[in-house]
Motif scaffolding. Structure first.
Motif, mmCIF file in Angstrom:
data_model
loop_
_atom_site.group_PDB
_atom_site.id
_atom_site.type_symbol
_atom_site.label_atom_id
_atom_site.label_comp_id
_atom_site.label_asym_id
_atom_site.label_seq_id
_atom_site.Cartn_x
_atom_site.Cartn_y
_atom_site.Cartn_z
ATOM 1 N N THR A 1 0.827 -1.193 0.000
ATOM 2 C CA THR A 1 0.000 0.000 0.000
ATOM 3 C C THR A 1 0.861 1.243 0.000
ATOM 4 O O THR A 1 0.671 2.159 -0.792
ATOM 5 C CB THR A 1 -0.934 -0.007 1.230
ATOM 6 N N GLU B 1 0.439 -0.535 -9.517
ATOM 7 C CA GLU B 1 0.593 -0.957 -8.133
ATOM 8 C C GLU B 1 1.520 -2.152 -7.998
ATOM 9 O O GLU B 1 2.136 -2.355 -6.962
ATOM 10 C CB GLU B 1 -0.791 -1.281 -7.546
ATOM 11 N N SER C 1 -6.357 8.010 -7.552
ATOM 12 C CA SER C 1 -6.411 6.555 -7.659
ATOM 13 C C SER C 1 -5.886 6.128 -9.028
ATOM 14 O O SER C 1 -6.081 6.822 -10.036
ATOM 15 C CB SER C 1 -7.843 6.060 -7.463
ATOM 16 N N SER D 1 -6.663 4.022 -11.360
ATOM 17 C CA SER D 1 -7.502 3.794 -12.544
ATOM 18 C C SER D 1 -8.326 5.005 -12.947
ATOM 19 O O SER D 1 -8.896 5.030 -14.043
ATOM 20 C CB SER D 1 -8.442 2.611 -12.282
ATOM 21 N N SER E 1 -16.815 3.000 -11.337
ATOM 22 C CA SER E 1 -15.586 2.410 -10.808
ATOM 23 C C SER E 1 -15.903 1.234 -9.908
ATOM 24 O O SER E 1 -17.017 1.091 -9.397
ATOM 25 C CB SER E 1 -14.776 3.445 -10.013
ATOM 26 N N SER E 2 -14.873 0.406 -9.719
ATOM 27 C CA SER E 2 -14.989 -0.734 -8.811
ATOM 28 C C SER E 2 -13.722 -0.806 -7.986
ATOM 29 O O SER E 2 -12.644 -1.065 -8.518
ATOM 30 C CB SER E 2 -15.173 -2.033 -9.605
ATOM 31 N N ASP E 3 -13.833 -0.538 -6.691
ATOM 32 C CA ASP E 3 -12.663 -0.522 -5.825
ATOM 33 C C ASP E 3 -12.228 -1.913 -5.395
ATOM 34 O O ASP E 3 -11.132 -2.096 -4.882
ATOM 35 C CB ASP E 3 -12.933 0.327 -4.575
ATOM 36 N N SER E 4 -13.078 -2.912 -5.583
ATOM 37 C CA SER E 4 -12.746 -4.261 -5.138
ATOM 38 C C SER E 4 -13.483 -5.261 -5.997
ATOM 39 O O SER E 4 -14.385 -4.915 -6.777
ATOM 40 C CB SER E 4 -13.120 -4.456 -3.667
ATOM 41 N N GLY F 1 -7.150 0.118 -15.454
ATOM 42 C CA GLY F 1 -7.039 -0.478 -14.134
ATOM 43 C C GLY F 1 -7.455 -1.928 -14.036
ATOM 44 O O GLY F 1 -7.124 -2.604 -13.064
ATOM 45 N N SER F 2 -8.198 -2.433 -15.025
ATOM 46 C CA SER F 2 -8.672 -3.813 -14.964
ATOM 47 C C SER F 2 -8.737 -4.402 -16.368
ATOM 48 O O SER F 2 -9.168 -3.721 -17.317
ATOM 49 C CB SER F 2 -10.064 -3.886 -14.319
ATOM 50 N N SER G 1 -12.631 -5.487 -11.440
ATOM 51 C CA SER G 1 -12.055 -5.268 -10.111
ATOM 52 C C SER G 1 -10.938 -4.230 -10.166
ATOM 53 O O SER G 1 -10.008 -4.350 -10.953
ATOM 54 C CB SER G 1 -11.503 -6.590 -9.571
ATOM 55 N N ARG G 2 -11.069 -3.187 -9.333
ATOM 56 C CA ARG G 2 -10.100 -2.096 -9.209
ATOM 57 C C ARG G 2 -9.945 -1.320 -10.518
ATOM 58 O O ARG G 2 -8.917 -0.694 -10.759
ATOM 59 C CB ARG G 2 -8.737 -2.619 -8.732
#
Length: 1285
Positions: free
Chosen positions: A236, A259, A386, A388, A407-410, A441-442, A494-495
């Motif tokens: 993190t 990341e 963030s 993405s 968006s999707s954080d998880s 991001g995904s 995801s993310r």
């Protein structure tokens, strides 16, 4: 080079901070740009390049410039192939500085990505040079000659410098640059950051004028280091590299590091968009106080950034003129992008009938369906940083601009569909929608564009995957016979984030006034499967990671149906287009008979994106795969004039992309079926198809009938269980780790030497001098082995040769566990095969693999591997132990405790560096002898396992170190039949160096060595041991060596800060790669051994080669004798061979000879006197290069207290080498032939003279050769009877 809006803040620097990305003024102390420090270079010509693949010197903070350039006219989409000629070779002033703006172009023409001067010098020092001679690309900075105008603009000591790996100043960092792939290449790198505080290093470009909408920035970056309490960089709190654009009064981030990222070179791609004013680029590395990371930058390229040349052109039927005179396709007008460069294609009057929604104020009549999820309207300023999230909108290229996003954080939030629908439009055949999408991001995010009539949805376009941090143009044309609505759906993986902006409807999209009822179809019912599951066609649910893993998990096999294996007859088979430019992949039907393609296939088509570059299609997420995994496909390519088709693999775990296959063509047609090895890879990975041709002609690229073969993880080869292999008939159960950066080669030597098995067979090798890639390691893996219930012994033969070679490791990789290093060697071990042993431990219930790994931390030399043998039971006593991996079976006993440690990780005080590696990371055995740990008189013993005698005499050698003060005593015993014999006792040691001791053992059975530390009652102290070695034969005298068995403690230091090379150890057998005398001095045969060095490697990497002997005590009347051999042409010699003595008082040279041809082995005698402990060193050094030729050493003899005149063995004459003897013999033979011819001619002349004065009868008498006598090297002609004197 001016700062942005310098007049607003005189004497200060604008530099980006928080506060919404606005500029803040701060003082800085960086002096003005320095020009003229680069070295002069040679003229270079440009060549086409492949399609995408995949001294302790103080470095000044101000960096130096230089340049190259490029020009040429080919289709912009194919500029990467452009052959640039030498007219743009760089211009160098006598002082070596680079010419900037030689034609005095106006300021607005500088750094605008267009060559206004004939030599393109107006594009030098712009953050790029006019081109790179190494890469063959225009508008590039490779940092080989300068910093290209980039400046460190930090306000602290944390910043950027120009450096290279060979300077070894940065600790971590890359082992090689990206341009050259060696330690000689240059790059920019961050300096060490301050501890315990968040720090940012800032790097700023010069001002650039403007950029076209097609502008693409590509850079390679290398991130290394770690954060406290966390392994690697996947945490993190992590260091973040960003590339930002500074223009107007705003700073906009274009890109930030992902990341997850494995150490190594990675490519950064950023699209700044159309910029109409001056701008600058800023790189920044920010890291939290827990991190110690470094970033290097190399090969910054600017592609398609210049505006089209102004001039009237003849336009085609589907084109129209821009105001500048250039031509543009009609469907590119009023599409939200300034394609003309003067904005004439986006004028208000021209586009008044188009409806554009930028979402800056509202939704413009578009409607959101009830969620969740729903589209959110927001700005980058409010959404934050963030990974993405879009960093700016498309409309204004600003952080303050609005857009819609989902968006999707998880994983739990992933998979829901957000819907946006248009008003109802009349039936039409001329309605088109242009929008800009952002998917990042995904790999599983998607954007779907459809139209709805009578509650029925009709799919028009779908984009899936990660398209990068940029806005991509998409266009859909509608031909609908009923009233309809446009439906835009976003699914965030995801993310990940899906965003849209600038929805532009053409004038053919007319709203239906009577508002007939067009209702959206009801959303599909919620899936019965959880967010981290996927549904089978039967309705069952399976874990998402089991889909596309090459094994049927669903009972109906539906989890493997859309996983890349396809004929394209029923759809794309899971492949999806992720192109961002004017080319794309799409399905197409065969229109005529084709030998390679049938039915429907995947073809290269014209795309709607605004960028320029290859088209890219991706498979779904795949894996894991087994070692035998391959991908097969049929392909067809016709290029005009040039083009390529390539396959790459993206590994999402490591953040790497690797080229695995490519074919390039120039105006020809080819096709066929290809089998591409993919090998063993972890999940998830994706296969990518890349292609680039000019579709304006007859060019085309097609792919069909794709299959994945033997990819299931548990596919086992017939030889999988075999670790034993001599490589004569292949690789046995061993295989390449195809995710490695470079490869092991199955070969017969190619100048490196023969194999070990037969002397003429095969072995595996890695040649570090060949820059196959820009990576860090090569791995050779065994097949997966069944769990080992008992330990076994693995023996192998290895070779580490060359003046600068890296590291060879043997590793155990338990399934699901951490890999363990079982054995390691670093640095040259000579051009000789060595045998090594390692015990493979029991693994319980775990399967495992064995891996041989070569680390790319050396660039001159090669590694060989042969004759791997596995036997039952653990290995016997190790004859050589460096303690790098284990304690080699040495057992500790007594009051104190011996322990294996390194200075960097140890729990007790010990040597700063070990002896093996010379670094704080190296390991040794140590015991604390302070009175608390080891009271006075108490002992701590370390006992070896029994050694089994192989010959009548063996030599035990080891290195030891005692601390200063009162360290106690080190006693060494040899034990046989429970009888101990003391062979060493030492309680004080001069200096803090490692010392070598050896003793000859004449065993009559098994024997052991016992190291015993005795406490002396001091407050602090330690005794350490390292590099224990047992060899055959009696030990030589200290510092004496004939080099037949080993190097007797003579070695080259591994400290990279010394910038010296290593001497090699070899026999007289001829090796093309490692030249040397054909015979040694000791035996006078080609099988004898000696030390050698090839001076041709001296240069920028280092100007010396050092060979050091073990430490010696004070010398009052000692003598050093040795034999040396030189083969250096005098006209190429600018260096010398020196003998130096160095100790606490410093270093002095006691003997030297300039480089020459010695014509064989030549002896030297050197008196030695030194008032304190010292070491003898042989050093080859040069003042300049090239220096060509070889130097060899043999039969070093060091004697004490007898002087240099009392021994009859003093070498005083040359001992001819085999080649010299041959030269002498040939010369003598030639001389004899010449003498014989002269003598015969003389006899004939005398005979004719006598015949002239005699009668015919006398003339007929035979005289023969009785008057000629050969005596030694003289020819004597005796007078005949009757001759006058």
């Amino acid at each position: 080079m001016g700062a942005i809006q310098q007049s607003q803040c005189p004497g200060r620097l604008w530099h980006p901070e928080a506060d919404g990305g606005r500029w803040q003024c701060e003082r800085y102390g960086v002096p003005g740009q320095c020009r003229g420090r680069d070295r002069p270079g040679e003229n270079a010509t440009w060549s086409s390049v492949p399609a995408p693949a995949g001294s302790q010197t103080e470095v000044p903070r101000q960096m130096s410039p230089a340049g190259h350039t490029a020009a040429g006219t080919v289709p912009s989409s194919l500029w990467v192939f452009c052959p640039i000629v030498s007219l743009i070779a760089r211009t160098v002033l006598p002082s070596g500085s680079v010419v900037v703006n030689s034609c005095s172009s106006a300021a607005e023409q500088l750094c605008n990505f267009v060559c206004d001067c004939s030599d393109c010098t107006d594009e030098n020092q712009c953050g790029y040079l006019r081109g790179s001679a190494v890469l063959g690309t225009p508008f590039t900075c490779d940092f080989e000659d300068s910093d290209c105008g980039w400046q460190d603009v930090g306000t602290s000591t944390y910043g950027w410098v120009r450096g290279r790996a060979s300077l070894a100043m940065w600790g971590m960092g890359p082992h090689s640059d990206h341009t050259l792939g060696t330690d000689l290449g240059w790059f920019l790198v961050t300096t060490s950051s301050p501890a315990k505080t968040t720090a940012t290093a800032w790097l700023r470009s010069p001002e650039m004028r403007e950029a076209a909408a097609t502008c693409e920035i590509k850079t390679w970056y290398h991130l290394s280091g770690s954060c406290e309490s966390v392994q690697g960089l996947n945490q993190t709190e992590r260091p973040v590299l960003r590339l930002a654009l500074a223009h107007r009064d705003e700073v906009v981030v274009l890109w930030q590091s992902p990341e997850r990222s494995r150490e190594g070179w990675h490519q950064l791609v950023a699209y700044p968009g159309r910029i109409r004013e001056q701008f600058q680029l800023i790189f920044s590395l920010t890291q939290p106080p827990t991190c110690r990371a470094e970033v290097a930058l190399d090969d910054i390229m600017f592609r398609n950034c210049g505006l089209s040349e102004v001039g009237q052109q003849a336009c085609g039927a589907q084109e129209s003129h821009c105001h500048s005179g250039s031509c543009l396709a009609q469907h590119r007008f009023c599409d939200g992008t300034d394609d003309c460069g003067d904005n004439s294609d986006e004028g208000t009057a021209q586009c008044k009938n188009f409806t554009r929604c930028s979402f800056d104020y509202d939704l413009c009549g578009w409607e959101m369906a009830a969620g969740p999820p729903v589209w959110g309207r927001n700005t980058s300023l409010k959404l934050g940083t963030s990974y993405s999230i879009p960093t700016r909108d498309h409309s204004s290229n600003s952080r303050a601009g609005f857009f819609l996003h989902v968006s999707s954080d998880s994983a739990a939030q992933a998979g829901g569909t957000a819907q946006l629908s248009s008003p109802t439009f009349q039936a039409t055949n001329s309605c088109s929608l242009v929008l800009y999408c952002h998917l990042h991001g995904s790999a599983t995010s998607s954007l779907i564009i459809s139209y709805v009539t009578n509650s029925t949805k009709h799919l028009m376009r779908e984009r899936t995957g990660d398209l990068g941090s940029c806005w991509i143009r998409e266009r859909v044309d509608f031909n609908v016979t009923d009233p309809f609505k446009v439906l835009i759906e976003g699914v965030a993986g995801s993310r990940g984030t899906v965003a849209i902006d600038d929805l532009i409807l053409s004038q053919g999209c007319v709203k239906e006034q009577e508002k007939p009822l067009v209702t959206l179809p009801s959303q599909a019912h919620a899936s019965p499967c959880a967010a981290d599951e996927v549904a089978c066609d039967s309705g069952d649910c399976i874990a998402a990671e089991l889909a596309c893993d090459f094994a049927d998990t669903c009972a109906d096999g539906s989890d493997e149906k859309r996983c890349g294996t396809t004929t394209f007859e029923s759809g794309a088979g899971g492949w999806h287009d992720v192109s961002v430019g004017q080319l794309r992949w799409g399905l197409q039907k065969v229109t005529e008979s084709d030998a390679f393609l049938t039915g429907t296939f995947l073809a290269l088509q014209t795309g709607e994106g605004q960028m320029v570059g290859p088209a890219k299609a991706q498979s779904p997420l795949l894996g894991p795969s087994g070692p035998a995994c391959t991908m097969e496909m049929s392909y067809y390519i016709h290029s005009d004039p040039q083009g390529f088709l390539a396959i790459s693999v993206t590994d999402h775990t490591t953040g790497t992309t690797q080229l695995v296959w490519q074919t390039q063509h120039r105006g020809n047609t080819t096709g066929g079926r290809v089998c591409v090895p993919l090998g063993e890879r972890s999940r998830p990975f994706q296969v990518e198809l890349l292609a680039l041709v000019d579709l304006r002609g007859s060019a085309s690229v097609s792919v069909d009938n794709v299959t994945f073969e033997q990819c299931y993880l548990d596919v086992v080869s017939p030889t999988a269980a075999e670790l034993s292999c001599n490589f004569e008939r292949g690789m046995c159960g061993w295989y390449q780790d195809l995710s490695s950066d470079f490869k092991w080669v199955h070969s017969t030597g190619q100048g490196q030497g023969s194999d070990h098995t037969t002397g003429s067979g095969y072995f595996l090798s890695v040649d570090s001098s060949v820059p196959w890639s820009h990576g860090q390691r090569a791995q050779l893996l065994s097949s997966h082995q069944e769990p080992a219930a008992a330990p076994c012994c693995l023996s192998f033969w290895y070779r580490l040769a060359g003046p600068q070679i890296g590291t060879l490791n043997l590793k155990l990789r338990p399934e699901g566990g951490e890999e363990v290093v079982l054995w390691t060697r670093r640095g040259t071990q000579g051009s000789i095969w060595h045998r090594a042993w390692a015990t493979l431990p029991s693994t319980g219930q775990q399967r495992y693999q064995v891996a041989f790994e070569v680390l790319y931390d050396g660039f001159l030399g090669d590694v060989g591997l042969d004759d791997i043998t596995q036997t039952a039971g653990p290995c016997g006593t190790k004859l050589s132990c460096s303690f790098e991996v284990e304690d080699c079976g040495l057992a500790a006993s007594g009051k104190g405790t011996w322990q294996r440690q390194s200075n960097g990780t140890g729990s007790t005080v010990g040597p700063v560096a070990d002896h093996t590696t010379g670094t704080a990371a190296g390991h040794y055995m140590v015991v604390n002898t302070g009175r608390v740990s080891l009271p006075a008189g108490h002992t701590a013993a370390l006992t070896s396992q029994p050694y089994q005698p192989s010959v009548s005499a063996q030599c035990l050698a080891f290195w030891y170190q005692l601390s200063a003060g009162t360290p106690g005593s080190l006693r060494v015993f040899v034990e046989q039949s429970r009888v101990r014999r003391k062979v060493l006792s030492v309680s004080t040691m001069e200096g803090s160096n490692w010392h070598r001791s050896h003793v000859t053992v004449q065993p009559n059975g098994d024997w052991q060595v016992v190291f015993e530390a005795v406490g002396a009652g001091g407050d602090h102290g330690y005794i350490a041991l390292d590099d224990l070695h047992v060899s055959e034969g009696a030990c030589p005298k200290p510092a004496s060596c004939d080099f037949e068995q080993d190097t007797c403690g003579w070695s080259s230091p591994l400290d990279s800060r010394l910038h010296s090379f290593a001497w090699g150890w070899k026999s007289g057998i001829t090796l093309a790669k490692y030249p040397g005398p054909e015979q040694d001095h000791t035996l006078g045969t080609r099988n004898g051994h000696y030390m050698h060095f090839d001076t041709s490697v001296l240069g920028a990497r280092g100007t010396s080669a050092l060979l050091e002997g073990p430490p010696l005590p004070t010398a009052t009347d000692s003598c050093l004798r040795f034999w040396y051999h030189m083969d250096i042409p005098e006209h190429l010699s600018s260096g010398e061979l020196r003998v130096t003595l160095h100790g606490a008082a410093g270093q002095r040279t006691v003997w030297s000879v300039a480089g020459h041809r010695s014509r064989g082995w030549q002896g030297a005698v050197v008196p030695v006197q030194n008032p304190s402990e010292f070491q003898i060193s042989f050093e080859i050094t040069t003042r300049r290069w090239p220096m060509e030729g070889t130097v060899a050493l043999d039969d070093i003899m060091y004697s004490t207290r007898v002087g240099c005149h009392s021994s009859p063995e003093s070498p005083v004459e040359e001992k001819p080498s085999g080649s010299f003897v041959a030269e002498v013999a040939l010369s003598v033979l030639l001389a004899l032939v010449i003498v014989a011819l002269v003598a015969a001619g003389g006899w004939y002349w005398l005979k004719q003279r006598r015949l002239a004065s005699r009668t015919p009868t006398e003339n007929n008498s035979s005289q023969g050769f009785d008057n000629i006598t050969f005596r030694d090297d003289k020819v004597i002609i005796s007078p005949l009877e009757g001759d006058e004197s």
